[in-house]
Design a protein around this motif. Sequence first.
Motif, PDB file in Angstrom:
ATOM      1  N   UNK A   1       4.890  -6.324  -6.967  1.00  0.00           N
ATOM      2  CA  UNK A   1       4.129  -7.047  -7.988  1.00  0.00           C
ATOM      3  C   UNK A   1       4.979  -7.203  -9.255  1.00  0.00           C
ATOM      4  N   UNK A   2       5.663  -6.140  -9.631  1.00  0.00           N
ATOM      5  CA  UNK A   2       6.506  -6.167 -10.823  1.00  0.00           C
ATOM      6  C   UNK A   2       7.599  -7.225 -10.688  1.00  0.00           C
ATOM      7  N   UNK A   3       8.313  -7.200  -9.574  1.00  0.00           N
ATOM      8  CA  UNK A   3       9.410  -8.141  -9.354  1.00  0.00           C
ATOM      9  C   UNK A   3       8.905  -9.578  -9.362  1.00  0.00           C
ATOM     10  N   UNK A   4       7.845  -9.837  -8.639  1.00  0.00           N
ATOM     11  CA  UNK A   4       7.367 -11.222  -8.539  1.00  0.00           C
ATOM     12  C   UNK A   4       6.919 -11.759  -9.890  1.00  0.00           C
TER      13      UNK A   4
ATOM     14  N   UNK B   1       0.826  -1.200   0.000  1.00  0.00           N
ATOM     15  CA  UNK B   1       0.000   0.000   0.000  1.00  0.00           C
ATOM     16  C   UNK B   1       0.860   1.250   0.000  1.00  0.00           C
ATOM     17  N   UNK B   2       2.032   1.187   0.624  1.00  0.00           N
ATOM     18  CA  UNK B   2       2.904   2.358   0.645  1.00  0.00           C
ATOM     19  C   UNK B   2       3.536   2.603  -0.710  1.00  0.00           C
ATOM     20  N   UNK B   3       4.028   1.535  -1.344  1.00  0.00           N
ATOM     21  CA  UNK B   3       4.706   1.737  -2.619  1.00  0.00           C
ATOM     22  C   UNK B   3       3.728   2.010  -3.743  1.00  0.00           C
ATOM     23  N   UNK B   4       2.470   1.605  -3.586  1.00  0.00           N
ATOM     24  CA  UNK B   4       1.494   1.841  -4.650  1.00  0.00           C
ATOM     25  C   UNK B   4       1.297   3.335  -4.881  1.00  0.00           C
ATOM     26  N   UNK B   5       1.351   4.120  -3.813  1.00  0.00           N
ATOM     27  CA  UNK B   5       1.108   5.547  -3.947  1.00  0.00           C
ATOM     28  C   UNK B   5       2.394   6.352  -4.083  1.00  0.00           C
ATOM     29  N   UNK B   6       3.524   5.687  -4.033  1.00  0.00           N
ATOM     30  CA  UNK B   6       4.794   6.387  -4.039  1.00  0.00           C
ATOM     31  C   UNK B   6       5.238   6.700  -5.456  1.00  0.00           C
TER      32      UNK B   6
ATOM     33  N   UNK C   1       1.175  -3.838 -13.251  1.00  0.00           N
ATOM     34  CA  UNK C   1       1.762  -4.029 -11.925  1.00  0.00           C
ATOM     35  C   UNK C   1       1.759  -2.720 -11.152  1.00  0.00           C
ATOM     36  N   UNK C   2       1.104  -2.745  -9.998  1.00  0.00           N
ATOM     37  CA  UNK C   2       0.803  -1.522  -9.262  1.00  0.00           C
ATOM     38  C   UNK C   2       1.885  -1.102  -8.286  1.00  0.00           C
TER      39      UNK C   2
ATOM     40  N   UNK D   1      16.175  -1.141  -8.345  1.00  0.00           N
ATOM     41  CA  UNK D   1      14.786  -1.577  -8.432  1.00  0.00           C
ATOM     42  C   UNK D   1      13.799  -0.423  -8.464  1.00  0.00           C
ATOM     43  N   UNK D   2      14.009   0.601  -7.643  1.00  0.00           N
ATOM     44  CA  UNK D   2      13.075   1.721  -7.642  1.00  0.00           C
ATOM     45  C   UNK D   2      13.066   2.418  -9.001  1.00  0.00           C
ATOM     46  N   UNK D   3      14.258   2.618  -9.569  1.00  0.00           N
ATOM     47  CA  UNK D   3      14.346   3.257 -10.888  1.00  0.00           C
ATOM     48  C   UNK D   3      13.763   2.365 -11.976  1.00  0.00           C
ATOM     49  N   UNK D   4      13.963   1.067 -11.852  1.00  0.00           N
ATOM     50  CA  UNK D   4      13.423   0.138 -12.842  1.00  0.00           C
ATOM     51  C   UNK D   4      11.902   0.177 -12.847  1.00  0.00           C
ATOM     52  N   UNK D   5      11.318   0.162 -11.657  1.00  0.00           N
ATOM     53  CA  UNK D   5       9.863   0.232 -11.604  1.00  0.00           C
ATOM     54  C   UNK D   5       9.358   1.578 -12.125  1.00  0.00           C
ATOM     55  N   UNK D   6      10.066   2.651 -11.808  1.00  0.00           N
ATOM     56  CA  UNK D   6       9.672   3.958 -12.325  1.00  0.00           C
ATOM     57  C   UNK D   6       9.734   3.993 -13.845  1.00  0.00           C
ATOM     58  N   UNK D   7      10.778   3.394 -14.402  1.00  0.00           N
ATOM     59  CA  UNK D   7      10.911   3.350 -15.862  1.00  0.00           C
ATOM     60  C   UNK D   7       9.773   2.542 -16.476  1.00  0.00           C
TER      61      UNK D   7
END
Length: 348
Positions: free
Chosen positions: A78-81, A10-15, A73-74, A57-63
């Motif tokens: 979720x993205x990693x798994x 829930x924290x990373x979904x809104x970040x 993937x929210x 990982x944070x930059x990868x998800x942002x990209x």
Amino acid sequence: MLRSCQPILSRTRSLAFRIPSHHRTMAKKKSSTPSEEFLLLPTPPSPLPIVDTHTHLASTYSAYRNRYKQGKYNDVHEFVKKMYEGRHVDAVVDVWCEAPVQKIWRTFADSAVKPEDRAGIWGGMEYWFVMGVHPHEAKHYNDDVEKDIIEAMSHPRCVGWGEMGLDYHYDNSPRDVQQVVFARQLSQAVRLGKPLTIHTREADADTERILKEQVPKDHPIHVHCFTDSPEFAQRLLDHFPNLYIGITGVITYTTNQDTSTVIRDMVARSSSPDAPLRILLETDAPYMVPANLYTHDALKDMKGKLPVCHSAMVPWTAQFVAGVAGDGWTPDRVMREARENARKVYGV
């Protein structure tokens, strides 16, 4: 500590992750973007466990979110798994290298302390991290930044200090400032007994000089994403017996011949055909998708290039390294050697 995946999800979904300055160009590229289903990848050239010794990982998800506005993937978990499902990604070393330090690092790291959290939140993957200040950000280094990094060094999932070093290609920070900050970080890391993650680009002489001035010969060192001269690599390998060269997908690019020459030189200098390669496999994700991935039949009809690299792509880099190394080398052998070297450097 977190005991389930829900709080962190829930924290990373809104970040809205801030993409580091050395990764921001990805968000600006305009090209034909393949369906995100292609990110799930075909069968890899080696089924052995993957250890990605350098990813963001944070930059990868942002990209990913930047290129796929309606992506499935929210959050990063979720993205990693999903990306790593069935791909044998055993462990990653996540790299935090901005100044000031991104406070979200603790959310990531705390979520990987307990085995049940690694199983639930990270899909069974071992999450480790290193922290330092990238040379591009050296001009922002100060006592407060250093205090935050030293605090992170005591976290049970922290395995090193970096990435840090010198980058004279872009000169985003003045060279004299880069040198002072590099030496200062090395001194602290050595004092704490932390392995070193080094970034060096077009700064051979100063990188070599500062490393030799600040670092004991037997200290564990990872020179990440090496693209400089083979002669420079050999001098470092000769001086530091526990130094390893990081190999990314950039070795597969026709514009880069030096990294392949480093591999050939290692093989040529080996005392026997069974001598190991002193390399680590990494992605530097979200960058550097291995070019040989596109030769797979499953991608032959794909339009455009994959906009995001991720850890499940490591076996294609291993495949290319095996081809460069020559007789007796296979993707499996490269993967096994790199896995053992990751244990030697980072203990992962």
